[in-house]
Design a protein around this motif. Structure first.
Motif, short mmCIF file in Angstrom:
data_model
loop_
_atom_site.label_atom_id
_atom_site.label_comp_id
_atom_site.label_asym_id
_atom_site.label_seq_id
_atom_site.Cartn_x
_atom_site.Cartn_y
_atom_site.Cartn_z
N ARG A 1 0.87 -1.19 0.00
CA ARG A 1 0.00 0.00 0.00
C ARG A 1 0.91 1.24 0.00
NH1 ARG A 1 -5.36 -0.58 1.39
NH2 ARG A 1 -5.46 1.44 2.43
N PRO A 2 0.61 2.21 -0.84
CA PRO A 2 1.57 3.33 -1.01
C PRO A 2 2.00 3.99 0.30
CG PRO A 2 -0.15 3.43 -2.68
CD PRO A 2 -0.53 2.31 -1.77
N ASN A 3 1.06 4.31 1.17
CA ASN A 3 1.44 5.00 2.41
C ASN A 3 2.25 4.09 3.34
OD1 ASN A 3 0.19 7.27 1.53
ND2 ASN A 3 -1.53 7.20 2.97
N ILE A 4 1.93 2.82 3.33
CA ILE A 4 2.68 1.88 4.18
C ILE A 4 4.07 1.65 3.60
CG2 ILE A 4 2.78 -0.51 5.01
CD1 ILE A 4 0.75 1.19 6.53
N ALA A 5 4.16 1.48 2.28
CA ALA A 5 5.47 1.31 1.64
C ALA A 5 6.37 2.51 1.92
CB ALA A 5 5.29 1.10 0.13
N ALA A 6 5.78 3.72 1.83
CA ALA A 6 6.56 4.94 2.11
C ALA A 6 6.99 4.98 3.57
CB ALA A 6 5.72 6.17 1.77
N TYR A 7 6.09 4.58 4.46
CA TYR A 7 6.42 4.56 5.89
C TYR A 7 7.54 3.57 6.18
CZ TYR A 7 6.12 3.33 10.80
OH TYR A 7 6.45 3.05 12.09
N LEU A 8 7.42 2.36 5.63
CA LEU A 8 8.42 1.32 5.91
C LEU A 8 9.81 1.73 5.40
CD1 LEU A 8 6.36 -1.91 5.05
CD2 LEU A 8 6.81 -0.94 7.31
N ALA A 9 9.83 2.53 4.34
CA ALA A 9 11.11 2.99 3.78
C ALA A 9 11.66 4.22 4.49
CB ALA A 9 10.94 3.28 2.29
N SER A 10 10.87 4.79 5.40
CA SER A 10 11.25 6.04 6.07
C SER A 10 12.00 5.76 7.38
CB SER A 10 10.00 6.87 6.38
OG SER A 10 9.36 6.36 7.54
N PRO A 11 12.69 6.77 7.90
CA PRO A 11 13.35 6.59 9.21
C PRO A 11 12.33 6.51 10.36
CG PRO A 11 13.66 8.83 8.38
CD PRO A 11 13.01 8.06 7.28
N ARG A 12 11.09 6.82 10.10
CA ARG A 12 10.07 6.70 11.15
C ARG A 12 9.85 5.24 11.55
NH1 ARG A 12 7.89 9.76 7.40
NH2 ARG A 12 6.03 8.48 6.96
N ARG A 13 10.04 4.33 10.62
CA ARG A 13 9.92 2.90 10.94
C ARG A 13 11.24 2.44 11.56
NH1 ARG A 13 6.35 -1.69 11.33
NH2 ARG A 13 7.39 -3.53 10.52
N ILE A 14 11.21 2.27 12.88
CA ILE A 14 12.39 1.74 13.58
C ILE A 14 12.54 0.27 13.24
CG2 ILE A 14 13.36 1.25 15.85
CD1 ILE A 14 11.79 3.56 16.94
N PRO A 15 13.75 -0.21 12.95
CA PRO A 15 13.90 -1.65 12.69
C PRO A 15 13.53 -2.47 13.94
CG PRO A 15 15.87 -0.41 12.03
CD PRO A 15 15.02 0.53 12.82
N PHE A 16 13.12 -3.71 13.72
CA PHE A 16 12.95 -4.62 14.85
C PHE A 16 14.28 -4.70 15.59
CE2 PHE A 16 9.56 -6.22 12.02
CZ PHE A 16 8.51 -6.16 12.91
N ASN A 17 14.21 -4.82 16.90
CA ASN A 17 15.46 -4.91 17.67
C ASN A 17 15.25 -5.74 18.93
OD1 ASN A 17 14.36 -3.25 19.80
ND2 ASN A 17 14.81 -1.42 18.56
N GLN A 18 16.28 -5.86 19.74
CA GLN A 18 16.22 -6.78 20.88
C GLN A 18 15.69 -6.11 22.15
OE1 GLN A 18 16.25 -9.35 18.99
NE2 GLN A 18 17.67 -10.61 20.19
N GLN A 19 15.03 -4.97 22.00
CA GLN A 19 14.36 -4.35 23.16
C GLN A 19 12.83 -4.43 23.05
OE1 GLN A 19 17.18 -2.29 21.77
NE2 GLN A 19 18.24 -3.66 23.18
N GLY A 20 12.34 -4.76 21.87
CA GLY A 20 10.89 -4.70 21.65
C GLY A 20 10.16 -5.98 22.04
N VAL A 21 8.94 -6.11 21.57
CA VAL A 21 8.14 -7.30 21.82
C VAL A 21 8.68 -8.48 21.00
CG1 VAL A 21 5.86 -8.35 21.47
CG2 VAL A 21 6.04 -6.02 22.39
N PHE A 22 8.97 -8.20 19.73
CA PHE A 22 9.49 -9.25 18.84
C PHE A 22 11.01 -9.25 18.91
CE2 PHE A 22 5.47 -7.88 16.83
CZ PHE A 22 4.80 -9.09 16.78
N ARG A 23 11.59 -10.30 19.49
CA ARG A 23 13.04 -10.39 19.59
C ARG A 23 13.49 -11.72 19.00
NH1 ARG A 23 14.40 -8.27 25.71
NH2 ARG A 23 12.73 -6.70 25.81
N HIS A 24 14.66 -11.69 18.38
CA HIS A 24 15.19 -12.93 17.85
C HIS A 24 16.32 -13.47 18.71
CE1 HIS A 24 16.29 -16.12 15.24
NE2 HIS A 24 17.53 -15.67 15.17
N TYR A 25 16.06 -14.58 19.35
CA TYR A 25 17.10 -15.32 20.06
C TYR A 25 17.18 -16.70 19.39
CZ TYR A 25 16.61 -11.77 23.73
OH TYR A 25 16.58 -10.59 24.43
N ALA A 26 18.33 -17.01 18.80
CA ALA A 26 18.44 -18.25 18.03
C ALA A 26 18.03 -19.46 18.87
CB ALA A 26 19.87 -18.41 17.52
N GLU A 27 18.35 -19.43 20.16
CA GLU A 27 18.05 -20.61 20.99
C GLU A 27 16.54 -20.79 21.23
OE1 GLU A 27 20.25 -19.80 24.51
OE2 GLU A 27 19.06 -18.07 25.06
#
Lengths: 236, 236
Positions: A205-231
């Protein structure tokens, strides 16, 4: 109306479901803490500001109204932003689905924090491994299977036959799970074709695509709800 | 309108928040599974019945409408049963508070099931002891302190200045916590005078008093959300 969104800086967290709705609708809003720092939320949380008392961020200020709890914010914004089909039945169903998303998000959070939110992950790793196994084997298929079924059977009276804030939240769920549990999600892929198609459609969707490409969309990281731990997400 | 409530027989669980609203309002309702058995819910949960698909009980049938998720059911019933003050601000605030109650209930549940809902308590006792300690020391005071503050500051624009479904749910919370964590609740007593007064006031409402004395009120037990395990609530 210029909406004011209040949420912790540095993570997507539960604020992201609101942000996606505001961005998709092209709404006029300020992400207040990102502009002025987290401290700007303190008077609201201490109850020295007028209006509803939030238990925690996110909360939204819309004129005089203060609204906390992600699903409640979306229930309010839905009709204003054209993000819920008209009619009581659709509004209620959208809300019910959003609450089920919220329950799922809480369970996703607890995969890495099964003992206490106030402890570090490293202090609860053994329990996290056990909870994540149960999550991958039982809860993840159950919740995703449920939403897949909702998309599959949607009939004339259902909320999901037209674009809604629920679709945006499901996109966020799939994106976050792909980040946190890539192996488990790969194994689920064939069982959730409609959720996969929905997530792709939303991302384009144009507005979502623009948002995802913007600095306003913080990347997923290890402080949020979704975290990646290989184990917590073994390959087999 | 005769409402149909669907919830597991044998426990109060999340259905009790809906039941208290229906009983307090003297509404005409059937507790369907208690009359016909839990199997009566299966077609709804499998999606072979028309209408919204519930993820889990409780759900309410109101005419053609099927509504799941306790807070969503109460948001619907509130205006019909006179259990929410009029006006959008009050309805939104009541809903926000009910969602915070739902979050609290989920955390209470996880004190005895921190690893997996599908395992027995006995299979997760060690983790339950740790999670309960964090619950007693951090989460219980935080949540109860929050609701006490909501009652304390309630101003003209707030939902809790008049009787509402939120009051009934807070009564249920206090009752359940008194059963599950009597020691921790004794230590909290002086810090929550308004919640204590509210719980007493609700118990004395004629329809609630009659309900609590009836066989329709199932006693708290070790299968529900609120369970008493002495090792999770030490005297000191």
């Amino acid at each position: 109306m210029r909406y004011e969104l209040y949420y912790w800086t540095g993570i997507q967290g539960r604020g992201e479901y609101v942000r996606l709705a505001l961005e998709d609708a092209g709404a006029d809003y300020i992400d207040v803490a990102r502009e002025r720092g987290d401290k700007v939320m303190t008077p609201f949380l201490r109850g020295t500001r007028d209006g509803a008392l939030p238990f925690a961020p996110p909360f939204l200020k819309a004129g005089r109204l203060v609204i906390a709890q992600t699903p409640t914010i979306l229930a309010y914004l839905g009709p204003h932003l054209g993000l819920v089909p008209g009619g009581q039945m659709a509004e209620i169903y959208a809300q019910q689905l959003q609450l089920t998303i919220a329950d799922f998000v809480a369970e996703i959070h607890d995969t890495h924090h099964p003992i206490a939110v106030d402890l570090y992950y490293e202090q609860q790793r053994a329990a996290a491994r056990k909870r994540s196994q149960a999550f991958r084997e039982d809860r993840l298929p159950k919740f995703l299977g449920y939403f897949e079924q909702v998309l599959e059977r949607g009939n004339g009276r259902q909320a999901l036959t037209r674009h809604s804030y629920v679709d945006l939240s499901l996109f966020q769920l799939i994106s976050g799970l792909d980040y946190a549990f890539p192996n488990a999600m790969r194994r689920m892929r064939k069982r959730i074709p409609r959720l996969r198609a929905l997530a792709e459609r939303i991302a384009e969707r144009p507005n979502i695509a623009a948002y995802l490409a913007s600095p306003r969309r913080i990347p997923f990281n290890q402080q949020g709800v979704f975290r990646h731990y290989a184990e917590l997400d073994p390959a087999r």
